[in-house]
Every structure is written in C-alpha cells, then in structure tokens.
Motif scaffolding. Structure first.
Motif, mmCIF file in Angstrom:
data_model
loop_
_atom_site.group_PDB
_atom_site.id
_atom_site.type_symbol
_atom_site.label_atom_id
_atom_site.label_comp_id
_atom_site.label_asym_id
_atom_site.label_seq_id
_atom_site.Cartn_x
_atom_site.Cartn_y
_atom_site.Cartn_z
ATOM 1 N N GLU A 183 0.691 4.147 -2.858
ATOM 2 C CA GLU A 183 0.558 5.583 -2.616
ATOM 3 C C GLU A 183 1.666 6.362 -3.315
ATOM 4 N N HIS A 209 0.721 6.604 -6.884
ATOM 5 C CA HIS A 209 -0.361 7.574 -7.036
ATOM 6 C C HIS A 209 0.161 9.007 -6.993
ATOM 7 N N LEU A 233 -5.272 -0.601 -7.919
ATOM 8 C CA LEU A 233 -5.530 -1.809 -7.136
ATOM 9 C C LEU A 233 -4.360 -2.773 -7.221
ATOM 10 N N ASP A 252 0.821 -1.208 0.000
ATOM 11 C CA ASP A 252 0.000 0.000 0.000
ATOM 12 C C ASP A 252 0.855 1.258 0.000
ATOM 13 N N SER A 273 -8.244 5.115 -4.981
ATOM 14 C CA SER A 273 -9.054 3.889 -4.945
ATOM 15 C C SER A 273 -9.106 3.169 -6.291
ATOM 16 N N GLN A 274 -8.724 3.854 -7.404
ATOM 17 C CA GLN A 274 -8.736 3.225 -8.717
ATOM 18 C C GLN A 274 -7.467 2.447 -9.018
ATOM 19 N N PRO A 317 -8.169 9.038 -8.618
ATOM 20 C CA PRO A 317 -8.222 8.756 -7.175
ATOM 21 C C PRO A 317 -7.368 7.542 -6.823
#
Length: 797
Positions: free
Chosen positions: A203, A206, A223, A199, A220-221, A218
C-alpha cells in the motif's frame, strides 16, 4: 404473587422452546465455542461455527427465536389458536417476527460445509503468517443428543523466513521509482514471513506511485510473488553457545524469495490546469477570472461573501508537475478549514492522453449565524462559576464567518443566568447571577495579503497558521462571594501534518491578560477564621483584586490516537509552558517605567502601585497511549499527567487560576472538581475554598469494550493528587508533597454511546483510597458521598 407468575412464564417458555421440538435427530447444536488445539499464531479468524450467546447460562436469544417460530408456524395449540383469532392475528404475527428477526438468534448447527469453511479459514490464516505447510483436522465430539463440541487440531509446519526481496516489472520507470522508495524503507528481510506487513508495504508503494503521476494504477495490479524453490548455499550460521538458544531456529528455518511484481501499460499523468469553482446553493458559477496559475469560477452572491483569492493560497501543486493524490487531499483539507466553506468536492478530468485538469467545487454557507437558547436548571452542588439553586439561563451568539470578504471569523457570544438564594424562610430573597460575554476574531493564514496570494508547492510537511484574538468579560454573583473577570489574549496556532500521518500543533500565546476583582461577605470571612493564619492568607490572596499576565507555549503531537480501531496503536503527547507576570516585571525592573512596588502582606508584586500580580512559571506534561488488545472492539486507553508550578522573585504562591486541580468528569472521577487534595489535607466543606496545588501527579486507565452499535462498556481506574511544595503559604504538613505523598485511588465503570459526531457517557466511580479518609470498607462504606455519578459529553481522554 407477581414473582410466581414471572417464574412460571419463564419456565413455560423454556419448556415450550426445547431443542426436541425444533431439531431433527441428525441436527446438533454447537455447545461451546470451538477449541483450537495447537494454535500458535496471534490471529484467530472469525469462524463460521460458533455457539449461541448465553445470558446467565441460558440461551435466551435462541429461546426467543424458537418462541417466535411457535407463534408464526406451530400447528399445535395454543399457538395456532392465536393465529385464528381475528383481533389478535396481526399482533401474533408481528410478535413472532420481532422475536425471530430482532430479538432472537437462529440455532448454530454443526454442518460439514461450515467445518470445511473453518478449516480453510485457519489454513489461510497460517499461510498469511508464513506457515506454508499446515494440517487442520476438524473433530466433532457429541456431548448430548442435541449438543456437540467442535475441536480443530492444528499441526503447523516450520515458519518460513524472507531471504530476499526483489522487484520485477516491464516498466523501467515504475521499477526505478519503487526501488528508490524501498531503499529508504525498513524491509522485512531475514524476518518471518508476514502477509500483513507485506500488504502494508504494498500500500505504501501504491501511494508513492499515485503521487508520482500514475493516476489510473489500481492497488490490485501490484502483486506479491513468493518463491519457495530457490536454494541458498553457504549460509553463515552464528557460532558459539548462543546459537542453540537464539540463532539455530531462525537460521535453520526454510527461507523464500519475495518479489514485488509491478504492472505495465499505465500512463504517467501530468497536472495541466487547476480550477476553483465557488458558489452558493442557489446559484452556479458563471464569472471567470485567472489568478496566477489558478482559474477561478464564481458567481455574484459568492463574490459578495468572500474574495476568491482567499482560496488560492490554500491550493497545493505537485512539486514535480505529475499527478499527486496527496496534493489534492492537502488542498481539500486546507479549503475545508475555512469556516465559510460548507464542503469541497475535488474532481479530475483528462485534457489529453497524459494530462489531467483538477477542479475544486466549493459550496459556501451563509456568512451570518444567530443562535439563541433558553433553559432552566437546578444544581445542588455549587462549583466555582455555577449557580447553586433553581434558575434559568439564556445564551445568544452572533457569528460573521467571512468578515471583510477575507474569510475572517468574528463571533459575539453572550450568556446570562439568574437564580436566587434564601438562607432562612423569614429572610428576603437574594438574587444571584452569572453574566458573561466574549468577542473572538480568527484570522486564517493568507487572509490579509491577497495581492500576494499564490498556490504553494507540496512538501513533505504541510503547515497552516491561524491567529486568534479573544476578549471576554464575566460577572459572577454568589451567596457570599462575587467576582468579575476581564480577559484578553492573542495566540498563534501552527498545525503541521507530516508525511507519516503524524500531526503536530504549536500554540504560541505572546500575551494573555486577566483582570480579577473579587468581593466577599463577612459571613464568608468567618468561615475561614478557623483555619491557620497562613492558609487563611493564601485563600484571601486568591480573592484580592489582581492582574495575571501569561506568556505561554504549547506543543502537542498526535499519531493515530483518535483514529479508533483503524490502527493497532496510537499515541498523543503535549507540553505546556507558562510564564506569568514576566512582562510587567520586565517593564518595572528593566525599563524602569515605574518604581517597583511590593505587597508585603501577601508577598506579591505591584504594578504602578495598584495592580497586584505574581511572577511564576508553570509546566504541564501529558501523555496518552491507545492499544488494541484482542480485537478492534477492545482497546486500552492510558493517560498520565505531571505538572509543576513555582513562584519567582517576590511572589511566594502561584495565583489561584494557575494552580493544578484534580477531580471532576475528566480527571479523578470519584471526586468532585477540586475536592481531592492537597495531599491528605481536609478543609471546610465549602467548594469556594479550594486551595488546589502546585505539584500534580495523575494516571488514568480504562478499557473500552464495544458491545454493539456504538455502545461501549468501560471499566476504569484513576490514581492521582495535587500537593504544595515547600516555601509557600500552605504550611500544613498534610498538604506538602515531601511529608504526605499519598495519591487518591478511584475505581469505576462507565457506558459510552458513540454516535460518531457525538459521544455521551455515564460513569459511576467509587473512592477506593482517600488520602484523608483511608480505605473503602475499612474506614468508610461504599456509596454515599464517596461515590460520584458523572454524565458528560465526550471521552474523558
């Protein structure tokens, strides 16, 4: 009789609030915290089932909760009688509500739903650590009629390892950007599966994509997909006897493929224009101008306060033209660094399908600030520069935080404190005072050359430069001593913010001058007549008129040390190097502006045969470490300091202000400032005779346990001392490091109230080992002058 009534009331409360009155036969209290049998991972999730808190073995908060229930709902006497009496009905209800909702704690009961939730939480915790097969069985063991012990038996399967890490996605641009980014990262391949680490890597990907123009993407998209069905053949296993100890468990463990799945259909935005709107609280920006590529909006009053071009040099633009969130954050931080700015609010608006317009709304504060304060004080322990007896102090400060419309900060501060002293009742009063004033000018980068102001391209390292010029004067009049200071310094502060969130600050002080003129009475001189001649000369030298010139360089680095519990670990380090007296020494001995002179009595250099100065070098290194122990509420803080000062050429001893001292609220808390050292040397109990030292060793550690609502409990230990090295005026063997290298040891406990913007602390410290006095309980008792009570603002380190 009072204590009998108190015990009777407590017994009556406990008896009246017994479990049989409130629990049905099928209800059971959780007696103790649930036991985890076979638990092998570090993480322990917060379970739904837990026991009620205890105080001295009694569920006091549960008893208070039940006591409130009796006052509010019980139909039996005497409780319902209180609710029927008109004059106390309201107070009975409010007391019951206070006991139940504020002070009390509801009973923690065993339920099948809570057991199933805890089993699910434990399975998810093991799943996050790579144990994809785990069995958790809940067992309830009755201990009495109303109490039970909950046991969770955990049987984990093998831990899976990551064999490959791939990237999937329909958008080729997204995939290529993620691949190039991950190639520069240390990937967890051939390591145990850990969702926490994956994770964190997600991040980072992202944040990288946000900096590449994907404004609406976002987190959340993005994965992770885990494939445990892929089989690998011809796995190479290490040979030799070490395979049985190291390689076998890892190579024979099951492996999986982890894929980073990226979305599609997101637009990559470019930055079109940048606007800066400057205004005061009473007006809105109506005037428009353009400076370079920046559009400026302002109004009349804001224009009279500051030139808008000052903000242009603090704007960062993306290096590739695409939207970059880091550029906006860096610009906001740079604009907010100006003292005239109250707050900065960035916003984004879409100009077209693929372009964004950035706007920074800047609200200015009033440029002139005036602060006055008057207070009384009483101090019974005189420290250097403070007044020892009752008196009053007044402080005034005038600030102009946008001088010449350039954002320059100019401050004038004055302070005056008066008191009195009377040695005997028949003697007249002796007035005492402490007068001081300070002028400071802060010049931010880009405030002077506004014609050349332009926005900067964002780089991996963000730099800001500030110049600070300070001049101050202080006049101290004590009982047997008076001293006047005149200070002037010019420093250049450079701050760096690196891409990995590490912060670094460098302070270069080319010139710092201090003029000191001291006077002392015959009584003060008589106090040190009993000392040895060399120590007496050392003290007298500290109070002679002299000049101290400093050229200093200090660098500090911070990585998540001040971020609280957000990060598991943080560190801070700093290094200070001071060169004293080298500028006048260079002027006299190399440029030969005057004939070099020396003071043979106290072994000092003389400038123009008038100003005494010392030539020395001083080095101080400090390191701090923050570690999160069991949870973010429990953290370990450690600090260590090492310092060394040495005179050069004709100077034998380092001046008083440039030596090292220990003790006080931020150092050895079991001693007052300067009361420890050098070594195990003891001196006359007059705090103006603090010799200090030229060699410093100190280590401090404390555990900060957060209790509730920002209140922390902090046990601590302090170890350290100061010493003199050889070839100084301090010839006593008890203060020389090579002959008496004994540090002092202090233990204590403290409370901290953290209000986010302010920290108040209260520390109680006890000397455990005093180099001059021995061990506690063996050579001196607990308490008395061997303990200190510290009330201060801010953390000690």
């Amino acid at each position: 009789m009072a204590w009998r009534w108190s015990w009777s009331s407590l017994i009556f409360l406990v008896w009246g609030c017994s479990a049989s009155r409130f629990l049905s036969p099928q209800d059971q209290l959780v007696a103790r915290e649930p036991l985890l049998r076979g638990h092998v991972i570090e993480e322990t999730p917060p379970l739904y089932l837990r026991s009620n808190s205890r105080t001295l073995g009694i569920r006091l908060r549960l008893q208070l909760y039940w006591g409130g229930a009796l006052l509010r709902y019980s139909p039996k006497p005497p409780w319902y009688v209180f609710r029927r009496m008109p004059k106390i009905r309201y107070y009975t209800y409010k007391l019951g509500q206070l006991l139940q909702e504020k002070l009390g704690e509801p009973p923690m009961l065993v339920s099948q739903r809570a057991l199933e939730r805890d089993v699910k939480l434990l399975e998810e915790a093991y799943l996050r650590e790579g144990y994809f097969q785990v069995a958790v069985q809940a067992q309830v063991k009755p201990l009495s009629k109303y109490e039970a012990q909950v046991i969770y038996r955990i049987r984990p399967g093998p831990r899976w390892y990551i064999r490959e890490l791939d990237i999937e996605g329909e958008d080729s641009t997204l995939v290529s950007l993620a691949e190039s980014f991950l190639q520069r990262r240390l990937l967890p391949v051939n390591e145990a599966y850990s969702l926490r680490r994956l994770d964190a890597l997600r991040e980072e990907v992202h944040q990288m994509l946000l900096s590449e123009g994907y404004y609406k993407l976002p987190l959340s998209q993005i994965l992770w997909e885990v494939d445990t069905t892929t089989e690998f053949s011809n796995l190479k296993k290490p040979r030799g006897f070490l395979r049985r100890w190291i390689g076998k468990a890892k190579e024979d463990a099951p492996t999986c493929v982890v894929r980073l799945v990226l979305p599609s259909g997101f637009t990559r935005y470019q930055m079109s224009t940048t606007e800066v709107a400057v205004h005061t609280p009473e007006h809105l920006p109506t005037l428009e101008s353009v400076h370079g590529s920046i559009r400026i909006l302002t109004e009349g009053r804001a224009l009279r306060i500051i030139d808008p071009r000052v903000f242009v040099s603090r704007i960062y633009l993306p290096s590739q033209g695409y939207y970059d969130q880091r550029a906006i954050q860096s610009s906001q931080r740079g604009l907010q660094s100006l003292e005239i700015v109250q707050w900065v609010a960035p916003s984004l608006q879409e100009d077209s399908v693929q372009s964004l317009r950035t706007r920074y709304d800047i609200l200015l504060r009033p440029p002139i600030e005036v602060v006055w304060s008057v207070e009384g004080f009483q101090s019974t322990q005189p420290l250097v520069g403070s007044l020892p007896l009752p008196g009053a102090s007044m402080t005034g400060r005038f600030s102009h935080i946008s001088l010449f419309r350039r954002g320059l900060s100019f401050r004038i501060r004055g302070q005056a404190a008066i008191s009195y002293f009377r040695r005997r009742p028949e003697e007249p009063l002796l007035p005492l005072h402490n007068l001081g004033g300070e002028l400071s000018l802060t010049i931010p980068e880009g405030s002077l050359q506004l014609r050349q102001a332009s926005a900067r391209l964002l780089s991996s390292t963000i730099r800001s430069i500030t110049h600070v010029i300070t001049a101050s004067y202080q006049d101290i009049r004590q009982v047997d001593f008076s001293r006047r200071y005149i200070n002037f310094s010019w420093s250049r502060q450079t701050r760096f913010l690196f891409q990995d969130k590490r912060q670094e600050e460098q302070t270069w002080t080319p010139l710092g001058l201090t003029f000191v003129d001291s006077r002392f009475s015959d009584f003060f001189l008589g106090q040190i007549d009993a000392l040895s001649p060399q120590v007496r000369s050392l003290i007298l030298r500290d109070y002679l008129p002299r000049l101290t010139q400093i050229t200093a360089w200090q660098v500090s680095s911070n990585r998540n040390y001040f971020s609280g519990g957000a990060r598991r670990r943080g560190d801070y380090s700093s290094l200070l190097i001071e060169l004293g007296g080298w500028v006048p020494f260079f002027l006299e001995h190399f440029l030969v502006l005057s004939r070099p002179q020396w003071d043979s009595t106290y072994q000092d250099n003389m400038l123009l045969n008038r100003f005494r100065y010392g030539v020395f070098i001083r080095v101080l290194a400090e390191g701090r470490l923050r570690l999160r122990l069991i949870s973010p509420r429990q953290q370990l803080f450690v600090r260590s300091r090492v310092g060394l000062a040495q005179g050069g050429f004709y100077t034998l001893d380092v001046p008083f202000e440039n030596r090292f001292f220990v003790g006080g609220p931020n150092s050895m808390r079991a001693w007052q400032f300067g009361a420890l050292g050098p070594g195990r040397y003891t001196y006359t109990q007059n705090l103006f005779l603090i010799p200090g030292g030229t060699f410093l060793l100190e280590a401090n550690a404390e555990i900060r346990q957060t209790l509730f609502r920002g209140i922390q409990l902090a046990p601590f230990i302090d170890v350290g001392n100061v010493w003199f090295l050889t070839d100084t005026y301090f010839e006593d063997a008890r203060g020389i490091f090579g002959k008496s290298p004994w540090p002092g040891i202090g233990l204590g406990i403290g409370l901290r109230w953290d209000f986010s913007v302010l920290v108040i602390r209260l520390d109680v410290a006890q000397q455990v080992f005093d180099p001059a006095g021995g061990w506690v309980l063996r050579n001196f008792p607990v308490g008395g002058i061997r303990s200190q009570y510290v009330f201060a603002v801010g953390y000690p380190f």
